[in-house]
Motif scaffolding. Structure first.
Motif, short mmCIF file in Angstrom:
data_model
loop_
_atom_site.label_atom_id
_atom_site.label_comp_id
_atom_site.label_asym_id
_atom_site.label_seq_id
_atom_site.Cartn_x
_atom_site.Cartn_y
_atom_site.Cartn_z
N UNK A 80 -4.73 10.21 -11.54
CA UNK A 80 -4.43 8.85 -11.09
C UNK A 80 -5.70 8.06 -10.76
N UNK A 81 -6.84 8.74 -10.74
CA UNK A 81 -8.09 8.08 -10.38
C UNK A 81 -8.68 7.40 -11.61
N UNK A 139 -1.92 6.67 -6.14
CA UNK A 139 -1.76 7.77 -5.19
C UNK A 139 -2.66 8.97 -5.51
N UNK A 140 -3.49 9.35 -4.55
CA UNK A 140 -4.30 10.57 -4.63
C UNK A 140 -4.46 11.12 -3.23
N UNK A 141 -4.99 12.34 -3.14
CA UNK A 141 -5.21 12.97 -1.84
C UNK A 141 -6.66 12.82 -1.36
N UNK A 151 1.60 8.60 0.99
CA UNK A 151 1.61 9.71 0.03
C UNK A 151 3.02 10.09 -0.39
N UNK A 152 4.00 9.76 0.44
CA UNK A 152 5.38 10.13 0.16
C UNK A 152 6.12 9.08 -0.65
N UNK A 155 5.74 3.05 -3.55
CA UNK A 155 5.86 1.63 -3.20
C UNK A 155 5.12 1.33 -1.90
N UNK A 156 5.25 2.22 -0.94
CA UNK A 156 4.53 2.08 0.33
C UNK A 156 3.03 2.10 0.07
N UNK A 157 2.58 3.01 -0.78
CA UNK A 157 1.15 3.12 -1.13
C UNK A 157 0.65 1.80 -1.71
#
Length: 214
Positions: A80-81, A139-141, A151-152, A155-157
């Motif tokens: 995703x990066x 999204x990534x960690x 992360x969950x 849409x929030x991200x």
């Protein structure tokens, strides 16, 4: 990812170590004890040996640089990066390493350098640049605002990073505009806003969505 960006990784690693060249050139002129930490008043309050300042610090920065690269590579969501975001990661540590060189060597040679001003301008610029990239982060960690709710929920991200991107650009510009004050009473509240506002907004989105599903 590493193979694709290998040339850039090599280049940024060389840039990270490049202050050693300056240190070697200035070796005979540099004192045995070199200031490597400064107070809010631009006064040196921490010193290192010449070998550590010239060789140790750049190698430490290189280690940090490589850790960032491999941590990004090992991210379960590294696909995703984007290339642009990864390039930003690659150039941050070299920029910090070069900045240190521009400050500690002149100070060691008796020059008057406004360390606080330079640092604030640099930090403000990095925040502005990062703010421009935040909305582009998926999204990534390892990269982005990593909260349980972002992360969950993709849409929030997305919404949290859209808000944070604008906020960070404004906060970065505030830091740059007030850098000449060299006051922590401006810098730390601004950083606090950068952290708390996106966190609160993300939680609000999470709570709102949760209440709808119950």
């Amino acid at each position: 990812m590493i193979k694709k960006h290998l040339k850039t990784i090599i280049l940024t690693s060389v840039l990270t170590l490049s202050p050693m060249i300056v240190g070697i050139i200035l070796w005979s002129k540099l004192p045995d004890s070199i200031p490597t930490h400064f107070s809010a008043n631009n006064e040196p309050d921490g010193f290192s040996s010449k070998p550590f300042a010239v060789f140790g610090l750049p190698f430490f920065m290189l280690a940090m640089h490589l850790i960032c690269i491999f941590a990004t590579k090992l991210d379960p969501k590294h696909k995703n990066i984007s290339d642009k975001v990864f390039n930003l990661v690659l150039y941050i540590i070299p920029a910090v390493s070069l900045l240190m060189c521009t400050m500690i060597y002149p100070v060691a040679l008796g020059k008057e350098i406004k360390v606080g001003l330079i640092t604030m301008l640099f930090v403000g610029l990095i925040i502005v640049i990062t703010g421009n990239y935040l909305p582009k982060c998926k999204q990534t960690y390892t990269i982005g605002i990593k909260l349980p709710w972002t992360l969950d929920d993709s849409e929030n991200w997305t919404k949290t990073h859209a808000l944070a991107g604008k906020l960070w650009v404004v906060c970065g510009l505030v830091i740059i505009a007030t850098a000449f004050l060299e006051s922590p009473f401006v810098f730390f509240p601004v950083v606090l806003i950068m952290v708390l506002v996106p966190t609160a907004y993300s939680y609000m989105l999470y709570k709102k969505k949760k209440d709808k599903t119950e």
